[in-house]
Design an enzyme around this catalytic site. Structure first.
Site: not given
Length: 262
Positions: A52, A92, A156
């Site tokens: 978080g 998902d 990323k």
């Protein structure tokens, strides 16, 4: 003898002192400072959001008129930082059910999609790279499904042979794209972040070849053609010409093209 505090890196220590859940919070702070990813009032979706840290930063940047949605398989403790309300969804990100839940939570509007996901590391560099690119592509697919015109994206990915191809895919979907490495990334890390700004939703992309009719002339003298209602400015043509063109640049609401000599 090195102290326990000195043995931890600067951003780890800073996160502990300032109440962020992970040192990675500073990566998002630096990305946002450089690329202005999150505006006040934006709706932000964080993919792979646990624990978080990025949710905390997003809630600060989006402010009380914004909203933040975190998606992860793992449970995320309630985020009490910043003014934006934060909702979390367990699921998902690639499944239609999860995407529908995100769209409902976002009330149909998403301005920014961010992802700091990393694969479970095996220690085998090429495999870890391939898995990170796979995750990044899943994040990109989710982002292109969710983002409206002009939306932003940051993800990323580990450096390696497939990174250039992934960057090309991001560049095709956004008016601006860049690879960057925030100062908060560890020097020993192979991670980089790929940023896309101003999501393109029109029917053409750079490199496309189209047959068009020039239906008008713009203020700068370029011909005007329409492709499924999308405006293309074409250099060196006149009204009434029917030409084959190659798209050279695309913005969210218009693009540029040049005639192909045959």
């Amino acid at each position: 003898m090195v102290s326990a505090m000195a043995g931890k890196d600067e951003y780890y220590n800073r996160a502990k002192q300032q109440g962020y859940r992970a040192r990675s919070a500073y990566k998002l702070k630096q990305l946002d400072r450089e690329f202005d990813l999150i505006g006040h009032g934006d709706t932000v979706v964080d993919l792979g959001a646990a624990p978080g840290g990025w949710l905390q930063v997003a809630a600060e940047e989006a402010g009380r008129h914004g909203r933040v949605i975190g998606v992860d398989f793992q449970r995320i403790d309630a985020v009490e930082r910043g003014d934006a309300p934060v909702e979390t969804i367990r699921g998902d990100m690639t499944e239609d059910e999860t995407k529908a839940a995100i769209a409902e939570a976002a009330d149909g509007r998403v301005d920014t999609v961010i992802s700091d996901m990393a694969p479970n590391m095996t220690g085998e560099y090429n495999l870890d790279h391939a898995r990170s690119v796979h995750l990044a592509r899943q994040a990109l697919e989710t982002a292109t499904d969710l983002l409206g015109e002009g939306g932003n994206f940051a993800v990323k990915v580990f450096q390696g042979q497939d990174l250039d191809g992934f960057e090309d895919d991001v560049a095709r979907e956004f008016a601006f794209s860049r690879r960057t490495s925030p100062d908060a990334s560890r020097e020993s890390s192979s991670e980089v972040y790929v940023v896309g700004k101003n999501r393109l939703t029109g029917p053409v992309r750079v490199g496309d070849v189209r047959d068009v009719e020039i239906t008008g002339v713009g203020e700068e003298g370029d011909g005007i053609a329409k492709v499924e209602g999308f405006t293309l400015f074409v250099a060196g043509v006149e009204e009434g010409d029917e030409v084959r063109v190659e798209v050279t640049d695309v913005k969210p609401r218009f693009g540029f093209a040049e005639p192909i000599e045959e």
